[in-house]
Design a protein around this motif. Structure first.
Motif, PDB file in Angstrom:
ATOM      1  N   GLY A 152       7.700  18.883   5.410  1.00 13.97           N
ATOM      2  CA  GLY A 152       7.020  18.343   6.587  1.00 13.97           C
ATOM      3  C   GLY A 152       5.776  19.113   7.010  1.00 13.97           C
ATOM      4  O   GLY A 152       4.680  18.541   7.090  1.00 13.97           O
ATOM      5  N   PRO A 153       5.885  20.424   7.302  1.00 16.85           N
ATOM      6  CA  PRO A 153       4.698  21.189   7.712  1.00 16.85           C
ATOM      7  C   PRO A 153       3.642  21.311   6.615  1.00 16.85           C
ATOM      8  O   PRO A 153       2.440  21.315   6.911  1.00 16.85           O
ATOM      9  CB  PRO A 153       5.275  22.553   8.085  1.00 16.85           C
ATOM     10  CG  PRO A 153       6.706  22.283   8.425  1.00 16.85           C
ATOM     11  CD  PRO A 153       7.124  21.194   7.475  1.00 16.85           C
ATOM     12  N   ILE A 154       4.075  21.446   5.350  1.00 11.85           N
ATOM     13  CA  ILE A 154       3.109  21.554   4.249  1.00 11.85           C
ATOM     14  C   ILE A 154       2.268  20.292   4.162  1.00 11.85           C
ATOM     15  O   ILE A 154       1.032  20.336   4.090  1.00 11.85           O
ATOM     16  CB  ILE A 154       3.842  21.798   2.906  1.00 11.85           C
ATOM     17  CG1 ILE A 154       4.521  23.167   2.904  1.00 11.85           C
ATOM     18  CG2 ILE A 154       2.858  21.692   1.729  1.00 11.85           C
ATOM     19  CD1 ILE A 154       5.392  23.415   1.673  1.00 11.85           C
ATOM     20  N   VAL A 155       2.936  19.153   4.174  1.00 15.70           N
ATOM     21  CA  VAL A 155       2.243  17.869   4.097  1.00 15.70           C
ATOM     22  C   VAL A 155       1.362  17.669   5.328  1.00 15.70           C
ATOM     23  O   VAL A 155       0.236  17.166   5.224  1.00 15.70           O
ATOM     24  CB  VAL A 155       3.247  16.714   3.949  1.00 15.70           C
ATOM     25  CG1 VAL A 155       2.553  15.366   4.067  1.00 15.70           C
ATOM     26  CG2 VAL A 155       3.969  16.813   2.601  1.00 15.70           C
TER      27      VAL A 155
ATOM     28  N   VAL B  11      10.799  14.751  10.547  1.00 14.06           N
ATOM     29  CA  VAL B  11      11.851  13.794  10.893  1.00 14.06           C
ATOM     30  C   VAL B  11      11.880  12.625   9.912  1.00 14.06           C
ATOM     31  O   VAL B  11      12.937  12.256   9.383  1.00 14.06           O
ATOM     32  CB  VAL B  11      11.657  13.278  12.334  1.00 14.06           C
ATOM     33  CG1 VAL B  11      12.673  12.190  12.656  1.00 14.06           C
ATOM     34  CG2 VAL B  11      11.776  14.426  13.334  1.00 14.06           C
ATOM     35  N   LEU B  12      10.701  12.037   9.654  1.00 14.20           N
ATOM     36  CA  LEU B  12      10.643  10.868   8.788  1.00 14.20           C
ATOM     37  C   LEU B  12      11.057  11.212   7.361  1.00 14.20           C
ATOM     38  O   LEU B  12      11.769  10.436   6.698  1.00 14.20           O
ATOM     39  CB  LEU B  12       9.238  10.274   8.787  1.00 14.20           C
ATOM     40  CG  LEU B  12       9.058   8.994   7.963  1.00 14.20           C
ATOM     41  CD1 LEU B  12       9.967   7.883   8.470  1.00 14.20           C
ATOM     42  CD2 LEU B  12       7.607   8.544   7.987  1.00 14.20           C
ATOM     43  N   PHE B  13      10.627  12.376   6.843  1.00 16.39           N
ATOM     44  CA  PHE B  13      10.975  12.752   5.477  1.00 16.39           C
ATOM     45  C   PHE B  13      12.480  12.932   5.318  1.00 16.39           C
ATOM     46  O   PHE B  13      13.020  12.717   4.228  1.00 16.39           O
ATOM     47  CB  PHE B  13      10.256  14.044   5.080  1.00 16.39           C
ATOM     48  CG  PHE B  13       8.776  13.884   4.846  1.00 16.39           C
ATOM     49  CD1 PHE B  13       8.165  12.642   4.910  1.00 16.39           C
ATOM     50  CD2 PHE B  13       7.985  14.984   4.555  1.00 16.39           C
ATOM     51  CE1 PHE B  13       6.811  12.493   4.702  1.00 16.39           C
ATOM     52  CE2 PHE B  13       6.627  14.847   4.338  1.00 16.39           C
ATOM     53  CZ  PHE B  13       6.033  13.606   4.410  1.00 16.39           C
ATOM     54  N   TRP B  14      13.152  13.346   6.389  1.00 21.55           N
ATOM     55  CA  TRP B  14      14.608  13.467   6.303  1.00 21.55           C
ATOM     56  C   TRP B  14      15.222  12.115   5.952  1.00 21.55           C
ATOM     57  O   TRP B  14      16.089  12.012   5.073  1.00 21.55           O
ATOM     58  CB  TRP B  14      15.155  14.001   7.629  1.00 21.55           C
ATOM     59  CG  TRP B  14      16.632  14.288   7.605  1.00 21.55           C
ATOM     60  CD1 TRP B  14      17.386  14.668   6.525  1.00 21.55           C
ATOM     61  CD2 TRP B  14      17.531  14.217   8.706  1.00 21.55           C
ATOM     62  NE1 TRP B  14      18.692  14.849   6.894  1.00 21.55           N
ATOM     63  CE2 TRP B  14      18.820  14.579   8.224  1.00 21.55           C
ATOM     64  CE3 TRP B  14      17.373  13.905  10.051  1.00 21.55           C
ATOM     65  CZ2 TRP B  14      19.936  14.621   9.043  1.00 21.55           C
ATOM     66  CZ3 TRP B  14      18.499  13.952  10.879  1.00 21.55           C
ATOM     67  CH2 TRP B  14      19.760  14.304  10.374  1.00 21.55           C
TER      68      TRP B  14
ATOM     69  N   VAL C 123       5.742  17.339  13.262  1.00 20.34           N
ATOM     70  CA  VAL C 123       7.019  16.860  13.812  1.00 20.34           C
ATOM     71  C   VAL C 123       7.412  15.533  13.163  1.00 20.34           C
ATOM     72  O   VAL C 123       8.550  15.351  12.702  1.00 20.34           O
ATOM     73  CB  VAL C 123       6.931  16.708  15.343  1.00 20.34           C
ATOM     74  CG1 VAL C 123       8.212  16.079  15.887  1.00 20.34           C
ATOM     75  CG2 VAL C 123       6.691  18.065  15.997  1.00 20.34           C
ATOM     76  N   ASN C 124       6.470  14.595  13.128  1.00 17.06           N
ATOM     77  CA  ASN C 124       6.767  13.275  12.574  1.00 17.06           C
ATOM     78  C   ASN C 124       7.209  13.345  11.119  1.00 17.06           C
ATOM     79  O   ASN C 124       8.180  12.696  10.720  1.00 17.06           O
ATOM     80  CB  ASN C 124       5.537  12.373  12.689  1.00 17.06           C
ATOM     81  CG  ASN C 124       5.312  11.880  14.104  1.00 17.06           C
ATOM     82  OD1 ASN C 124       6.073  12.188  15.009  1.00 17.06           O
ATOM     83  ND2 ASN C 124       4.256  11.113  14.300  1.00 17.06           N
TER      84      ASN C 124
ATOM     85  N   MET D  29      15.079  20.008   2.702  1.00 18.09           N
ATOM     86  CA  MET D  29      13.901  19.532   1.985  1.00 18.09           C
ATOM     87  C   MET D  29      12.796  19.116   2.957  1.00 18.09           C
ATOM     88  O   MET D  29      11.627  19.470   2.787  1.00 18.09           O
ATOM     89  CB  MET D  29      14.269  18.346   1.089  1.00 18.09           C
ATOM     90  CG  MET D  29      15.173  18.692  -0.069  1.00 18.09           C
ATOM     91  SD  MET D  29      15.810  17.204  -0.900  1.00 18.09           S
ATOM     92  CE  MET D  29      14.290  16.428  -1.434  1.00 18.09           C
ATOM     93  N   SER D  30      13.161  18.372   3.989  1.00 19.91           N
ATOM     94  CA  SER D  30      12.160  17.878   4.940  1.00 19.91           C
ATOM     95  C   SER D  30      11.572  19.015   5.763  1.00 19.91           C
ATOM     96  O   SER D  30      10.398  18.966   6.141  1.00 19.91           O
ATOM     97  CB  SER D  30      12.773  16.821   5.858  1.00 19.91           C
ATOM     98  OG  SER D  30      13.792  17.366   6.671  1.00 19.91           O
ATOM     99  N   ALA D  31      12.371  20.041   6.069  1.00 17.76           N
ATOM    100  CA  ALA D  31      11.869  21.180   6.839  1.00 17.76           C
ATOM    101  C   ALA D  31      10.811  21.957   6.056  1.00 17.76           C
ATOM    102  O   ALA D  31       9.914  22.570   6.646  1.00 17.76           O
ATOM    103  CB  ALA D  31      13.027  22.109   7.222  1.00 17.76           C
TER     104      ALA D  31
END
Length: 285
Positions: free
Chosen positions: A195-198, A261-264, A257-258, A190-192
């Motif tokens: 993350g880039p979209i956000v 990781v944080l969304f995970w 990157v942030n 989910m985070s992968a």
């Protein structure tokens, strides 16, 4: 399900939110602090004189220097992450953008305290020097209010486009806990995606206000050190196509990157909170 009997799901939702929100903020800053220092150094190079590759090498050359201002940054991220997780899940589901925008704007005077301390530290001033510069005089408080007025709307937009978009994507990417055999792998996937979209949306929206407030705080720090310059002159020199592009690239790299990781950590929090809530509901029947 076996994963619902995991030790983490045995705690209350509040305990899970606090534990993972805090630990996630600390852990992801291991990557985030050097990246944020790189972004700050790019933004402070108002004439865009240094190649970005040189700034990157400077950032990585000294690990200890890369973490200058780290404690202030960690404090700010803990505040932002935990306050987002404290928003009731039904509010985040029904009003993901508005709830996070109001959170960012409303708490921007609080979020901005560790932020200006970090900016001052990166610029060469100690935390006490920066604190005295902003908070121990009428002019300093006026300057802090000015900086927060610049930072606040951008922080509201950043919270809306970062955490708001994350909360909007959550139900579209998530599954019922009973259908997931590997929670950590599920939340990592989910985070992968998120993350880039956000990061793309967040960076595009916030790059101007982030850059302006960074320059303003940098100018204030330089003035406190006896180096006189004006904000208008610094902004006039800064905002060229080259400078804006460099700021966008560095901010996007940091955010991508942030966020991943944080969304995970945050998706994992939401997963185990739902598992804990299900356990509590079953116990009360």
């Amino acid at each position: 399900m076996a994963h619902e009997q995991a030790w983490l799901a045995q705690y209350s939702p509040y305990q899970i939110q606090t534990c993972i929100g805090t630990s996630g903020s600390v852990f992801y800053n291991i990557l985030g602090i050097p990246l944020d220092r790189f972004r700050l150094l790019v933004a402070q190079d108002v004439r865009a004189e240094k190649p970005m590759s040189q700034i990157a090498r400077t950032t990585l050359a000294s690990p200890s220097a890369a973490f200058v201002g780290g404690s202030a940054r960690i404090s700010m991220k803990i505040l932002q992450t935990t306050t987002n997780l404290y928003i009731p899940s039904e509010w985040r589901k029904e009003y993901p953008f508005m709830s996070n925008f109001l959170l960012g704007v409303g708490l921007s005077p609080l979020f901005n305290i560790p932020r200006v301390l970090q900016l001052g530290k990166v610029s060469g001033s100690s935390y006490p020097q920066t604190f005295r510069s902003f908070f121990m005089s009428a002019d300093g408080l006026k300057s802090y209010a000015h900086n927060t007025a610049i930072f606040g709307p951008g922080e509201g937009l950043r919270m809306m486009t970062c955490f708001g978009l994350k909360d909007w994507l959550l139900p579209k990417l998530d599954k019922d806990p009973s259908q997931v055999s590997s929670p950590l792998l599920h939340t990592a996937r989910m985070s992968a995606i998120a993350g880039p979209i956000v990061a793309f949306v967040e960076t595009t929206v916030a790059v101007t206000t982030e850059s302006v407030s960074t320059i303003q705080a940098h100018v204030k720090t330089l003035e406190a050190a006896g180096q006189q310059t004006s904000l208008s002159q610094a902004l006039k020199e800064a905002f060229t196509l080259r400078y804006s592009t460099r700021c966008w690239i560095s901010l996007f790299a940091k955010n991508a990157v942030n966020n991943s990781v944080l969304f995970w950590f945050m998706f994992t929090t939401d997963f185990y909170v739902k598992a804990a809530q299900r356990r509590i509901a079953q116990q009360t029947k």
